[in-house]
Design an enzyme around this catalytic site. Structure first.
Site, PDB file in Angstrom:
ATOM      1  N   HIS A 140       0.840  -1.194   0.000  1.00  0.00           N
ATOM      2  CA  HIS A 140       0.000   0.000   0.000  1.00  0.00           C
ATOM      3  C   HIS A 140       0.876   1.245   0.000  1.00  0.00           C
ATOM      4  O   HIS A 140       2.080   1.170   0.263  1.00  0.00           O
ATOM      5  CB  HIS A 140      -0.951   0.020   1.206  1.00  0.00           C
ATOM      6  CG  HIS A 140      -0.294  -0.139   2.536  1.00  0.00           C
ATOM      7  ND1 HIS A 140       0.416   0.856   3.132  1.00  0.00           N
ATOM      8  CD2 HIS A 140      -0.225  -1.199   3.375  1.00  0.00           C
ATOM      9  CE1 HIS A 140       0.890   0.424   4.285  1.00  0.00           C
ATOM     10  NE2 HIS A 140       0.525  -0.825   4.463  1.00  0.00           N
TER      11      HIS A 140
HETATM   12  P1  TYD Z   1      -2.329  -3.807   7.260  1.00  0.00           P
HETATM   13  O1  TYD Z   1      -2.395  -2.398   6.790  1.00  0.00           O
HETATM   14  O2  TYD Z   1      -2.788  -4.885   6.337  1.00  0.00           O
HETATM   15  O3  TYD Z   1      -0.860  -4.161   7.765  1.00  0.00           O
HETATM   16  P2  TYD Z   1       0.524  -4.124   6.941  1.00  0.00           P
HETATM   17  O4  TYD Z   1       0.518  -2.886   6.137  1.00  0.00           O
HETATM   18  O5  TYD Z   1       1.582  -4.122   7.972  1.00  0.00           O
HETATM   19  O6  TYD Z   1       0.615  -5.345   6.112  1.00  0.00           O
HETATM   20  O7  TYD Z   1      -3.150  -3.880   8.630  1.00  0.00           O
HETATM   21  C1  TYD Z   1      -3.544  -5.102   9.201  1.00  0.00           C
HETATM   22  C2  TYD Z   1      -4.815  -4.862   9.978  1.00  0.00           C
HETATM   23  O8  TYD Z   1      -4.572  -4.046  11.111  1.00  0.00           O
HETATM   24  C3  TYD Z   1      -5.882  -4.181   9.147  1.00  0.00           C
HETATM   25  O9  TYD Z   1      -7.134  -4.783   9.471  1.00  0.00           O
HETATM   26  C4  TYD Z   1      -5.892  -2.753   9.662  1.00  0.00           C
HETATM   27  C5  TYD Z   1      -5.441  -2.916  11.106  1.00  0.00           C
HETATM   28  N1  TYD Z   1      -4.704  -1.760  11.652  1.00  0.00           N
HETATM   29  C6  TYD Z   1      -5.239  -1.046  12.714  1.00  0.00           C
HETATM   30  O10 TYD Z   1      -6.338  -1.335  13.206  1.00  0.00           O
HETATM   31  N2  TYD Z   1      -4.538   0.013  13.226  1.00  0.00           N
HETATM   32  C7  TYD Z   1      -3.328   0.366  12.730  1.00  0.00           C
HETATM   33  O11 TYD Z   1      -2.705   1.345  13.236  1.00  0.00           O
HETATM   34  C8  TYD Z   1      -2.775  -0.375  11.618  1.00  0.00           C
HETATM   35  C9  TYD Z   1      -1.444  -0.008  11.033  1.00  0.00           C
HETATM   36  C10 TYD Z   1      -3.497  -1.428  11.118  1.00  0.00           C
END
Ligand code: TYD
Length: 131
Positions: free
Chosen positions: A52
C-alpha cells in the site's frame, strides 16, 4: 510528488558500552512528529506485508529485532532495502508504495507514523497508486 530519492535511511543515535546498546529517538531524529507507533511480530518468514501507499501518513520503519526487506516504489522506480540494524530507520514519505518481505525468524518491525490510523488515507490498489 515524492520519489524514491526522498526515501532515506536515518541513523538513530545510540549509546553503546559493555552493558549493551541504548538507541534514542527524539524529536529531531525523525522528520515528522510521531502520532502512532505500531509493530509487526510473530511474522511467518514467507509473509508479505505492506502492499500500500499513503495519502497522508509518513513513516519510519525500524528492524527492532531480526531482519526483513522493504521494497519502495514511486510508480517509476523501485528499490529493495534490507533492514537489519535496530539503530537504523527507513523514512518513507507519502505517495510511496511499500512492500515488506523476507522476514527473519523473530523479526520485529516497528513503524513510527505521523498520523492516527485512518483507512481512508490508504491506497491499497496498485493501479490506483500508479494513477
Ligand atoms: P495492514 O495495513 O494490512 O498491515 P501491513 O501494512 O503491515 O501489512 O493492517 C492489518 C490490519 O490491522 C488491518 O485490518 C488494519 C489494522 N490496523 C489497525 O487497526 N490500526 C493500525 O494502526 C494499523 C497499522 C493497522
Amino acid at each position: 510528488m515524492s520519489t524514491i530519492d526522498n526515501v532515506k535511511l536515518l541513523e538513530i543515535p545510540k549509546v553503546h558500552d559493555e552493558r549493551g546498546a541504548l538507541a534514542v529517538i527524539e524529536k529531531d531524529t525523525i522528520p515528522f512528529s510521531i502520532k502512532r507507533v505500531y509493530y509487526l511480530y510473530d511474522v511467518p518468514s514467507d509473509s508479505y506485508r505492506g502492499g500500500h501507499a499513503h495519502k497522508e501518513q509518513e513513516s519510519v520503519i525500524i528492524a527492532l529485532s531480526g531482519s526483513f526487506e522493504v521494497i519502495v516504489d514511486d510508480g517509476i522506480s523501485k528499490r529493495r532495502i534490507v533492514l537489519n540494524k535496530p539503530n537504523q530507520g527507513l523514512y518513507i514519505p507519502i505517495h510511496i508504495w511499500r512492500e515488506i518481505d523476507n522476514f527473519s525468524s523473530g523479526a520485529v518491525c516497528l513503524v513510527l507514523a505521523s498520523t492516527n490510523y485512518n483507512e481512508q488515507e490508504y491506497i491499497r490498489n496498485y493501479s490506483d497508486f500508479k494513477n
